[in-house]
Design a protein around this motif. Sequence first.
Motif, mmCIF file in Angstrom:
data_model
loop_
_atom_site.group_PDB
_atom_site.id
_atom_site.type_symbol
_atom_site.label_atom_id
_atom_site.label_comp_id
_atom_site.label_asym_id
_atom_site.label_seq_id
_atom_site.Cartn_x
_atom_site.Cartn_y
_atom_site.Cartn_z
ATOM 1 N N MET A 131 -4.828 -3.928 -59.465
ATOM 2 C CA MET A 131 -4.285 -4.466 -58.201
ATOM 3 C C MET A 131 -2.806 -4.758 -58.330
ATOM 4 N N GLY B 123 -0.023 -2.982 -56.186
ATOM 5 C CA GLY B 123 0.798 -3.848 -55.318
ATOM 6 C C GLY B 123 2.281 -3.638 -55.586
ATOM 7 N N TYR C 86 -0.467 -10.741 -56.593
ATOM 8 C CA TYR C 86 -1.914 -10.601 -56.768
ATOM 9 C C TYR C 86 -2.666 -11.232 -55.595
ATOM 10 N N ARG D 229 -1.548 -11.720 -52.590
ATOM 11 C CA ARG D 229 -1.307 -10.902 -51.394
ATOM 12 C C ARG D 229 -2.210 -9.667 -51.402
ATOM 13 N N TYR D 230 -2.308 -9.048 -52.566
ATOM 14 C CA TYR D 230 -3.133 -7.837 -52.651
ATOM 15 C C TYR D 230 -4.592 -8.147 -52.305
ATOM 16 N N ARG D 231 -5.064 -9.225 -52.877
ATOM 17 C CA ARG D 231 -6.455 -9.609 -52.613
ATOM 18 C C ARG D 231 -6.684 -9.844 -51.122
ATOM 19 N N GLU E 58 -4.908 -8.687 -48.514
ATOM 20 C CA GLU E 58 -4.822 -7.463 -47.707
ATOM 21 C C GLU E 58 -6.014 -6.539 -47.939
ATOM 22 N N MET E 59 -6.610 -6.674 -49.132
ATOM 23 C CA MET E 59 -7.775 -5.866 -49.456
ATOM 24 C C MET E 59 -8.945 -6.190 -48.525
ATOM 25 N N LEU F 140 -7.277 -0.234 -50.117
ATOM 26 C CA LEU F 140 -6.567 -0.875 -51.232
ATOM 27 C C LEU F 140 -7.477 -1.065 -52.440
ATOM 28 N N ALA G 199 -6.525 0.279 -56.151
ATOM 29 C CA ALA G 199 -6.470 -0.576 -57.348
ATOM 30 C C ALA G 199 -7.370 0.006 -58.429
#
Length: 577
Positions: free
Chosen positions: A166, A170, A191, A193-195, A197-198, A204, A208
Amino acid sequence: MPYTPIASAAASTVASAAAVAAQDLKVEAPPKAELGDFAIGCFAAAKAQRKSPAVLAAEIAASFAPSQWLASATATGPFVNFRAARPAAFRWVVTAALTDQLLPRALGAGQTICIDYSSPNISKSLAYHHIRSTVIGHSLVQIFRALGYRTVGINHLGDWGTTHGMLIAGAKLWPEALPEPVDVAALGALYQRYRKEMETDPKLEDLARQWFGRLERGDAEARAMWQRFRDISWAEFETVYQQLGITFDEVRGESAYEAAMPGVLEEMAQKGLSKESEGALVIELPGEKAPLLLKTKDGTTLYATRDLAAAQYRWTTYHFTRSLYVVDRGQALHFRQLFAALGLAGHEWASRCEHVPFGLVRLGGKKTGTRAGNVVLLKEVFADATDDVTPRIAENQAQLPPEQVAETARMVGIGAVVFANLVTQREKDVDFTWEKVVSLDGDSGPYLQYSHARCASILRKAGWTSSNVEAAAEAEQLDFSRLAHDAEWAVARRLLDFPEIVARAAQSCEPHGICHYLLDLAGDFSRWYTAGNGDATLRVLCDDEDTRRVRLMLTAAVRATMARGLGLLGMGAPDAM
Ligand code: ARG
């Protein structure tokens, strides 16, 4: 087991009255100091002789003859209560404390203890809740080492797993999220933010996974990015470890076990332990509702798989007597499963592995953890604590140069935070109330450090220049019968307990016993010291030359033991504050 010649003499007296080994007798403090210094129950000895314990205790007391270490014996029910020959006991304990021989240093000879502690995850800030593992583990290393064990402090860095896919994905998608110089906070935010948006963009998740796959296959770009994030994280963790005086014997992240994965999976398959369940590979464990997960359905290995490999690595590398994992109690199931799986696989040493769990930290009534949105950073807590104590130290020690004030404040500020994490029983939650933590009176770290500094200041005032070793040599010639007050004896009696307390802390992996011991020692010392306020003959710095000298010896022994004990907790011992 008796750890001092005085306790040994008491145990031998009872042992020789019946066919029991002195080593097996429990030497305790009687419930009241008036009863004596050491109590031994006659239960086992009486059984061997087919007598009632009370009858045997009375017989032992009646035939007692004073000896080098013991002055008297009386029976109270099934117990024989012994009184120490005080001058000899004073001399012994003072000499042992000054030469650092109070602790049974042969206890751990030839034994190795692995201690997995701190072990944070990279690209996440070392937040407040990490301190408990770090501080408890560091203290355990000091405790075991002081008892003669070989210790291996291990940082099992969380540097592998899908999280890192991730992060790389990202960083590729949103390079602006990582402005130079990149720090751990920025990586952590990326991290998060990625979670987030996932949740709304399922693509996403795939992305990842792809990046983690590339990382696993050794793809150069993925490797380089991962390495960079790891380096940035480690550099930041290290500043905290430096502040605490921590160095690890082994920093081996989860990634180091990648190559061992096929072997682990093969072993578990061969032994018929692993099986497929809904596409994943698991080990089912008797008595556990959940199985141990070895591989997800898309073929990635997991935290547990790497822990299986790490446990085996530690066994073959160190042949440990105990392998400890200082990890919060939220992972109790994981470790239960891990050790059970190793046991099922036929590894006899699985029984030597222990989870050393601890409770959470509540800051201002709120529990802190990674998922609690408002993460308090460890380095900020240290800085705040140091700022907090600085004006008090500067005021009390106006003669000190500013660098020394700063140095002392750092020692006291960090020590305050360390102590607050250790004084609570390991498995209980810590209530971290700022005012209490940095307070100078009350059961705080600064109070103990202050008590050490007070001993140092008394010695300074007396023009004491001897090193501890010189003082110990001098103690041979002095007349300890001049220490005739119960307040003085209470201090020496407390010092005699130190070895037992430390040995117990090692056995139970509970530094908090040492915290309370040092608070008691500080209390005994303070009672003696302040008794001199009302009774001039009791003053440490009294007029009589010979009496003053032995009182200073006792003060030096308290100071040495306080410093030793603070060291076992991972705290500094300032000479002035
Ligand atoms: N990295 C893990 C975490 O922060 C702790 C690792 C503990 N050690 C271990 N061998 N599992 O939760």
